[in-house]
Write a protein that holds these residues in place. Structure first.
Motif, mmCIF file in Angstrom:
data_model
loop_
_atom_site.group_PDB
_atom_site.id
_atom_site.type_symbol
_atom_site.label_atom_id
_atom_site.label_comp_id
_atom_site.label_asym_id
_atom_site.label_seq_id
_atom_site.Cartn_x
_atom_site.Cartn_y
_atom_site.Cartn_z
ATOM 1 N N LYS A 37 2.454 13.343 3.649
ATOM 2 C CA LYS A 37 3.703 13.627 4.387
ATOM 3 C C LYS A 37 4.477 12.336 4.618
ATOM 4 C CE LYS A 37 4.814 17.507 6.984
ATOM 5 N NZ LYS A 37 4.046 18.645 6.478
ATOM 6 N N LEU A 38 3.764 11.327 5.096
ATOM 7 C CA LEU A 38 4.399 10.034 5.346
ATOM 8 C C LEU A 38 4.970 9.467 4.046
ATOM 9 C CD1 LEU A 38 4.738 7.943 7.639
ATOM 10 C CD2 LEU A 38 2.731 6.803 6.720
ATOM 11 N N ARG A 88 2.936 5.890 -5.771
ATOM 12 C CA ARG A 88 2.624 6.124 -7.186
ATOM 13 C C ARG A 88 1.467 7.096 -7.322
ATOM 14 N NH1 ARG A 88 1.354 0.451 -8.384
ATOM 15 N NH2 ARG A 88 0.368 1.150 -10.281
ATOM 16 N N ALA A 89 0.467 6.951 -6.442
ATOM 17 C CA ALA A 89 -0.687 7.855 -6.492
ATOM 18 C C ALA A 89 -0.250 9.284 -6.236
ATOM 19 C CB ALA A 89 -1.735 7.419 -5.469
ATOM 20 N N ALA A 97 -4.254 13.095 -4.199
ATOM 21 C CA ALA A 97 -3.813 12.195 -3.130
ATOM 22 C C ALA A 97 -4.215 12.761 -1.773
ATOM 23 C CB ALA A 97 -2.301 11.994 -3.202
ATOM 24 N N LYS A 98 -4.037 14.066 -1.611
ATOM 25 C CA LYS A 98 -4.447 14.693 -0.350
ATOM 26 C C LYS A 98 -5.955 14.570 -0.154
ATOM 27 C CE LYS A 98 -0.790 18.085 0.298
ATOM 28 N NZ LYS A 98 -0.362 19.430 -0.087
ATOM 29 N N GLY A 134 -7.189 11.319 0.986
ATOM 30 C CA GLY A 134 -6.886 10.974 2.363
ATOM 31 C C GLY A 134 -5.579 10.242 2.518
ATOM 32 N N ILE A 135 -4.777 10.207 1.440
ATOM 33 C CA ILE A 135 -3.453 9.596 1.557
ATOM 34 C C ILE A 135 -2.588 10.504 2.425
ATOM 35 C CG2 ILE A 135 -1.354 9.028 0.267
ATOM 36 C CD1 ILE A 135 -3.194 8.267 -2.076
ATOM 37 N N ASP A 136 -1.834 9.895 3.339
ATOM 38 C CA ASP A 136 -0.959 10.678 4.210
ATOM 39 C C ASP A 136 0.276 11.082 3.398
ATOM 40 O OD1 ASP A 136 0.524 11.775 6.185
ATOM 41 O OD2 ASP A 136 0.116 10.206 7.633
ATOM 42 N N ASN A 193 0.817 -1.205 0.000
ATOM 43 C CA ASN A 193 0.000 0.000 0.000
ATOM 44 C C ASN A 193 0.848 1.252 0.000
ATOM 45 O OD1 ASN A 193 -3.127 0.020 0.358
ATOM 46 N ND2 ASN A 193 -2.355 -1.922 1.110
ATOM 47 N N TYR A 197 8.200 11.259 3.176
ATOM 48 C CA TYR A 197 9.323 10.767 3.980
ATOM 49 C C TYR A 197 9.783 9.406 3.467
ATOM 50 C CZ TYR A 197 8.171 14.433 7.326
ATOM 51 O OH TYR A 197 7.929 15.641 7.908
ATOM 52 N N LYS A 201 1.818 1.812 -3.588
ATOM 53 C CA LYS A 201 0.689 2.317 -4.378
ATOM 54 C C LYS A 201 0.420 3.773 -4.028
ATOM 55 C CE LYS A 201 -1.403 -2.217 -4.491
ATOM 56 N NZ LYS A 201 -2.449 -3.049 -3.874
ATOM 57 N N ALA A 202 0.512 4.080 -2.733
ATOM 58 C CA ALA A 202 0.291 5.468 -2.315
ATOM 59 C C ALA A 202 1.383 6.372 -2.885
ATOM 60 C CB ALA A 202 0.261 5.571 -0.791
#
Lengths: 361, 257
Positions: free
Chosen positions: A223-224, A206-207, A215-216, A219-221, A200, A227, A203-204
């Protein structure tokens, strides 16, 4: 659920394409070997060795480009830093280079996150130029910091001495320098594929690279994810640096010297695509090393080999300005001359449908 | 029951204020459409509600709780979903992966990481593991049968109408209470517009309230319960969709005669 797990036409197509390319390459090599003697395979091996390093570095560079949208000019010096951290563990702590590489991997991942927190996060939303300039600065600081601490002396990793193993006269390999490097390169390629396709986080990533705003909003984090991208990018830099030191010497400019090659690989492959970075790295590394016999045959010095990858890069960019695996921009679909030439020769499959689609709106 | 209420919102981009005190409300089970000419602040309103823009004044409440300025990630967890006007899918991800991303806020990590910021993994009973997310994706796709054979295609290779469906499906992954849609008909052929609108009615039928910004005022009012007409960042008209359709002023000014 079965429908989801089916072997799709797309993956079958990709597998087929990869098989065809590999077969052509093997036939090409066999032809070269019979024509110019078996030594050409030695240069091919050197090409694969260089490719593995360039690929590892290019993947790291392209990941940060994808997520943060700028070219990290400090990347070469981060590679050098990785080599020196490994050197420290290898020399001062008298541990094996494997431990050195592992420690360096972790340390550089932390350095990457630190760079994002301290510098690059503050430049977010100001366009691509400020972070590029900042990365040049970071590169200068790292490179000269290394000079200040470790002097400009050249070092060699302490690795067990293994003689080169000859297969036939004129063709041999070294367990660590050749096979080790290629194996590490392959392992990194496979792990990046697993990361991007099956986790995940990947995938996040790539998204986020596709569309930060969406992405924001999804609800994808982010910032994480950023990093994580820095950690991946810089730890790949460390491993590329260790490999560079392994096939040569460790000096304050080893990373900086190959930075242009890495950029060329990223550009040839298609900016922002890790799979493109693999292809680009292969093209760049093989073209540099395999051009040596050609240059020698022409009576030129083998020192000119460093120019060949860039000639190849220019050739690729003329034919496909978006790189081998890059996504072509919608406005430039059919204006480039390989298509024109193919059309002139007698049409290419699908040309009729394309024309129909275009006239139909 | 009032589900979502925006009161006297002032908002905009940087220095430029676009909304000068807009109010709206959404009751449960409703479809509300926001219409108005270009530059009226329709998209700004929906973005401000969803926390993508920070209001300079005013208040947004959801189920009676103040959500003004809450980041989108938290609102998704609360039960809101947002479909942007364009670029609303991840083109290099497959359709299935797009849907998985729609549920990522509720994904329970298989490893309990201390830095895992998906809040309330212990408190929320609605956290899902990967296989539950897959199952939910298959459930969601049942609403969009023409996407079923394309689950493994890249979203970027689909047609505009199909991409709009992927975006709707992605936002339905968590079965939100409120769906905020920005111009679902933008750039679509008329036949596809009807299909997208009928999907929105279907989504509403499954218990999700919808706020929809639309250029295509007539078609939007035809499926909506109520409508708001904005002009230059202020409320101009509001009322039941049927009344707005019959109002001669509104018809002349906004529905093209």
């Amino acid at each position: 659920m079965r429908e989801v797990l089916r072997f799709t036409p797309r993956s079958r197509r990709q597998l087929l394409r990869a098989l065809i390319v590999t077969t052509i390459f093997v036939i090409f090599l066999a032809a070269l070997a019979t024509l110019f003697g078996i030594t050409i395979l030695q240069y091919t091996l050197a090409g694969f060795r260089l490719s593995s390093i360039v690929i590892v570095a290019a993947i790291g560079l392209t990941v940060i480009y994808g997520i943060r949208g700028f070219a990290n000019f400090a990347y070469g010096d981060l590679m050098t830093l990785g080599a020196y951290v490994a050197l420290f563990v290898n020399m001062n702590m008298a541990l094996s280079l494997v431990w050195g590489a592992i420690v360096s991997f972790v340390v550089l991942a932390l350095v990457g996150i630190l760079l994002e927190v301290l510098i690059f996060a503050r430049l977010e939303g100001r366009g691509p130029v400020p972070p590029i300039v900042a990365s040049v600065g970071v590169g200068l600081i790292v490179q000269n910091g290394i000079r200040a601490v470790a002097t400009t002396q050249q070092w060699i990793f302490r690795v067990p001495f293994i003689p080169e193993i000859p297969i036939v006269p004129g063709l041999g390999f070294h367990w660590i320098r050749d096979l080790g490097t290629v194996a590490v390169g392959l392992a990194f390629m496979i792990s990046v594929h697993i990361l991007l396709t099956y986790t995940n986080l990947g995938k996040a990533m790539r998204a986020t690279a596709d569309n930060l705003e969406l992405a924001k909003a999804t609800g994808i984090d982010t910032k994480l994810v950023t990093y994580a991208a820095w950690a991946v990018s810089c730890s790949f830099a460390s491993t590329a640096g260790v490999l560079l030191g392994l096939i040569g010497v460790v000096s304050p400019v080893i990373g900086f010297n190959v930075l242009l090659l890495v950029f060329a690989a990223v550009i040839v492959g298609g900016i922002g695509s890790p799979y493109g970075a693999v292809l680009g790295g292969l093209v760049i590394g093989l073209s540099q090393e395999m051009s040596v016999p050609l240059l020698l045959g022409l009576g030129a010095s083998s020192a000119y080999k460093v120019a060949i990858p860039f000639i190849v890069m220019i050739a690729v960019l003329i034919l496909r300005p978006w790189g081998i695996a890059g996504r072509p921009p919608p406005f430039a679909r059919r204006v480039f001359f390989i298509e024109k030439i193919l059309d002139a020769i007698g049409g290419r499959p699908g040309a009729a449908q394309d024309a129909e689609r275009e006239s139909g709106g | 029951m009032i589900l979502l209420e925006a009161q006297n919102l002032h908002s905009g981009y940087g220095e430029m204020e676009i909304l000068h005190g807009v109010s709206m409300r959404l009751d449960s089970q409703e479809i509300v459409t926001i219409i108005g000419p270009n530059g009226a602040g329709k998209s700004t309103l929906i973005k401000t509600i969803f926390g993508l823009l920070r209001p300079t004044a005013g208040q947004v409440t959801f189920k009676g709780l103040d959500i003004t300025g809450k980041p989108p990630r938290d609102l998704v967890l609360d039960g809101l979903a947002y479909v942007p006007q364009s670029n609303n899918t991840f083109p290099s991800l497959t359709v299935l992966e797009n849907l998985e991303m729609g549920a990522i806020t509720r994904r329970a990590s298989p490893i309990p990481m201390p830095w895992n910021r998906s809040r309330g993994s212990a408190t929320s009973p609605r956290m899902m593991n990967d296989s539950q997310i897959r199952r939910r994706a298959i459930e969601t796709i049942a609403l969009f049968p023409n996407l079923r054979p394309k689950l493994r295609e890249r979203a970027g290779n689909l047609s505009g109408g199909e991409q709009q469906m992927v975006a709707l499906a992605k936002s339905m992954m968590l079965d939100p209470d409120i769906l905020l849609i920005d111009e679902p008909s933008a750039g679509l052929a008329p036949k596809l517009v009807d299909m997208v609108f009928s999907k929105i009615v279907e989504i509403n039928g499954s218990g999700t309230s919808v706020v929809m910004v639309e250029q295509n005022a007539k078609k939007a009012l035809a499926i909506a319960n109520r409508g708001y007409i904005l002009e230059t960042g202020r409320n101009r008209y509001e009322g039941a969709a049927k009344e707005l359709l019959q109002n001669t002023d509104v018809a002349k000014l906004y529905l093209g005669g």
